[in-house]
Each structure stands twice: as C-alpha cells, then as structure tokens.
Design an enzyme around this catalytic site. Structure first.
Site, PDB file in Angstrom:
ATOM      1  N   ASP A   1      48.537  33.835  47.866  1.00  0.00           N
ATOM      2  CA  ASP A   1      49.013  34.062  49.228  1.00  0.00           C
ATOM      3  C   ASP A   1      47.844  34.420  50.136  1.00  0.00           C
ATOM      4  OD1 ASP A   1      48.786  36.588  47.886  1.00  0.00           O
ATOM      5  OD2 ASP A   1      49.962  37.524  49.495  1.00  0.00           O
TER       6      ASP A   1
ATOM      7  N   GLU B   1      49.884  39.675  47.129  1.00  0.00           N
ATOM      8  CA  GLU B   1      48.783  40.630  47.238  1.00  0.00           C
ATOM      9  C   GLU B   1      48.546  41.041  48.689  1.00  0.00           C
ATOM     10  OE1 GLU B   1      44.850  42.403  47.550  1.00  0.00           O
ATOM     11  OE2 GLU B   1      45.533  40.569  48.542  1.00  0.00           O
TER      12      GLU B   1
END
Length: 457
Positions: A88, A153
């Site tokens: 991500d 994250e």
C-alpha cells in the site's frame, strides 16, 4: 556471485518495466475509493510470487486489506528468512506539486519517480527479483524464504498484530528482513538494528462554557490557553530533559561499543543545522544529535489549537484549548507505562481552575536486535561488498510498530536493510528511488541470502 551479477544486469530493463507496472496501481490504503486498487496490488504481488517459484501463495483476508503470503521451504537444514514489506502507498496530495503523474512511473537522472517507488513497493520488488535471480541461477535457494506483504502499513497496520498472532507457526523463521527504511546517506550502506517506540496523547483543556470577550472577562476567569501553555512547559526543564517523574527510569543505556560505532560515523551536525536552516540544534544536554534522535526518548508537542486562528486579531478569551503530544520511546520503556506517567504528571501540574481531559493515540513498543548478532553482521558484510564502503550500523529515530510485533510474537532477530534515502520524498510529492541503490541493493540482497546459511549455522 558473478553469475548472479550478470543475471541481474541482463534482466535490468525487464525488472524496471515490471516495477513500473506495480507502481501504476494506485493502492492508497487510507482512501476507501481505492479499495479495489489495493486488492489489485495484492493480486499483483501474489502473481509475482507464483512466477518466481514461491509455493503456498495466498491472499489472506483481514478485517481490512489483505496480507499476501508465499514460501519456498526446500533448503533442508538451512535457516528460514521471513521477508516483510507492504504494497500500500500514501495519498498523493497535493497533486499539483508532482512533476509527472504519481502513478505513471518516470525514469530521469537515474531515479524512478512514482508514489511507492521507495516506500515500499520498490524495495519489496527488489526482494522478489533477488529471489527470482537466485532461483534462475542455481535452480534452488540457499535458504528457505517466506514472504509476508501487507496492505495497511501506511494506515498503521491496524490488523497485522492479530494476523501475526493467529499465524505464528506459518510465519516462524530464523530471521526477519525488512527493507522499508532509509540508508544513512547516499553511498553509505546501512543496517538498522533498532527503532524507537511510540506513545501518543491529546490534552483537552476547558474553561468557561463559551468564548468570552477578553476585555470584559480577561484577568477574572481562567484562560485555557494559558493553562495549557503552563502545563506543556512543565514537561521539560531548561536543559532539554523531560521533567515527567519516572520517565527515564527504565531506559537501557547505550553500550560503549554502540557509542564507539556512532562516533566513528563522524556525523556532521553543522551540516544538519545548515540544511534545516535553524540557528542551532537543540536537545537533551550531554548527548550528540545522533544519540538524541536514535537512542534517547523524547516528548514532543505535535500540534496546539485554541482561540482565534484567522488573520488579524480577535480579542477572544477561548473556552477550549488542546495539544497533541507524541513520545518516542527506547528499549526498556513501555508505552502504556509512559502514558500512565504522563497522566499522573498532568493531574499534578494542571491548573485547578480548568477541566483537563486526555485521549490516548498510537502506541508501539521499541525494539533492538544486538548489533553484533550474526544476522546483522552478515547483512553489513553483504552491503559493504556491494557498495565498496564500510556499512554503518545504526538505530532509527522513527517507529515501526510492526517490527516489535514480529520481535515479540515470533522471537526472531530483525534486520532492517533499507535502500531508500532520506531525501527521496516518501510521503511527499515527487517520491523517487535512486537506481544506484536498486542495482547495488539487489546484489547485496542476493549475497546476503547466499551467505546467511553459513552465518547462522
């Protein structure tokens, strides 16, 4: 290794084109409208794992975005490496500051520009290609490998603790390797062996039931901004030391060997001061800049709000004021205990003429792997060989709560073997990744995996 280097060089253009495909996916985990893009990125990683010969590849759901897992476990009697990363990325705002579209990777001046180029798609991709190259060159791997690549994250990994807890056996390994951190500087290979923890707190101070005219009421009723300012000022002395009782009690001191290693770096504090354009550096008396930012705890005010914020002046006596505080913690300190100490300090030092409430925010424990651990030293040796320079062994001032999660639940050493640079605009417009580090980093990763088996025997 010469065969590996030749293979990496011959595949470079293909590798970069594949990386561009991954960077084209706008997998912004923070924005709901990109949920499908996050899923697409997870599928891309899973497909890439299958292509390089990984087995048991699975896109594993969480209550948020999925974790991608894959492994190769045929190196009998050899150690197992768990590779962690994330697919991500951060939002791209402000878009107008990008010189090229953030999800159309552009190579210029031997740097690749795109969101995620350095944080963390580019560095995850390097581990994929290193494993692929070793497999293609030798027909097998010198170690067992497991991949755990998550999609949250950039929003604090809210579901990873639970995932790791539920899959401890699946994720068990002899060493965890993470490439999601910067090198010390250009040309300086770096192994990070420790990170600070985190404890966040908001303080809300309330006075009268509403804002008041400062001429009619000033001097006669409490001003929440004054009360807040006094409270915040009570948290440090005039030498930069935190004044909260018990704050330093559990701090594990820097070893003599570590201090020698830091001094050997000959860090240029004046260059840092000039780069930041401040009259002087500041911090806890008796410690160097590196010690203050790597191995000493902090208490910082991150934001303050109250009263009139517009242009000009409005003679208001505000009814409310607030501040956000974050503490960076070092080994020995527990975030829950630190928050308890802060609460006690606030209770003891707050004005009795106002109401004070607190709210807890992000928490994360610090971690450290002994820098003389064989897995750390092997990483340093591989980096030195690839870069032709002595590796720096550092801690990092920031926090990566998932690292402590892995350390605590899996009880394994952690090697932070990053290839980004502090100047590469991660989280900012025009994020980029130096291809010099892409090339040398790939060599270093391959060499590390080649030598790790002998190191950990």
């Amino acid at each position: 290794m010469q065969d590996v280097k030749t293979a990496l060089q011959s595949a470079r253009d293909r590798h970069l084109n594949e990386l561009k495909d991954l960077l084209a996916i706008p997998s912004v985990s923070a924005l709901p409208e990109h949920k499908k893009d996050v899923e697409e990125a997870a599928a891309w990683i899973a497909n890439a794992l299958k292509k390089i010969g990984m087995e048991n590849v699975d896109i594993m759901p969480t209550e948020g975005h999925p974790v991608v897992y894959g492994d190769w476990l045929h190196a009998a009697g050899k150690p197992t490496v768990l590779i962690y990363g994330h697919y991500d990325v951060q939002p791209v705002d402000p878009l107008e500051l990008w010189e090229t579209p953030p999800f159309e990777a552009d190579i210029r001046d031997e740097k690749i520009y795109a969101r995620g180029a350095t944080d963390d798609k580019g560095q995850v991709f390097m581990h994929l290609k290193a494993v692929e190259t070793l497999m293609e060159t030798y027909g097998e791997l010198p170690v067992n490998v497991k991949f755990c690549i998550e999609g949250e994250e950039e929003i604090g990994s809210p579901h990873l603790d639970d995932f790791v807890d539920k899959h401890q056996q699946m994720l068990s390994a002899d060493v965890l390797v993470i490439s999601d951190n910067p090198m010390l500087e250009k040309g300086q290979p770096t192994v990070c062996y420790g990170l600070r923890g985190l404890a966040g707190l908001q303080i809300d101070v309330s006075g009268a039931k509403g804002d008041l005219h400062s001429g009619l009421y000033g001097g006669g009723v409490p001003n929440p901004l004054h009360a807040l300012a006094d409270l915040l000022a009570s948290m440090h002395d005039n030498k930069g030391r935190i004044s909260v009782d018990g704050f330093y009690d559990d701090v594990i001191a820097l070893t003599a060997e570590e201090k020698e290693a830091y001094d050997a770096l000959k860090y240029d504090e004046e260059a840092t001061r000039a780069e930041l354009d401040v009259p002087a550096l500041y911090g806890e008396e008796g410690y160097t800049f590196l010690e203050r930012t790597w191995v000493r705890p902090t208490l910082e005010i991150n934001g303050m709000h109250g009263g009139f914020q517009g242009e000009g002046i409005k003679t208001v006596l505000p009814s409310k004021a607030s501040a956000k505080i974050s503490c960076r913690l070092v080994p020995g300190q527990d975030p829950d205990h630190i928050l308890q100490l802060l609460e006690k300090h606030i209770e003891q030092h707050a004005s009795r003429a106002v109401t004070v409430e607190t709210t807890h925010f992000d928490k994360g424990k610090p971690f450290v792997t002994p820098f003389d651990h064989p897995a750390i030293q092997a990483a340093g040796a591989a980096l030195s060989k690839a870069y032709g320079a002595e590796t720096a062994y550092t801690r990092m001032g920031g926090s990566l709560p998932i690292a402590e999660t892995f350390s605590d639940m899996l009880d394994i050493p952690i090697v932070l073997m990053g290839f980004g640079l502090p100047t590469e605009n991660f989280h900012a417009p025009n994020e980029h990744f130096h291809l010099e580090n892409f090339d040398k980093g790939l060599e270093a990763i391959c060499d590390y995996y080649n030598t790790l088996a002998e190191t950990l025997e």
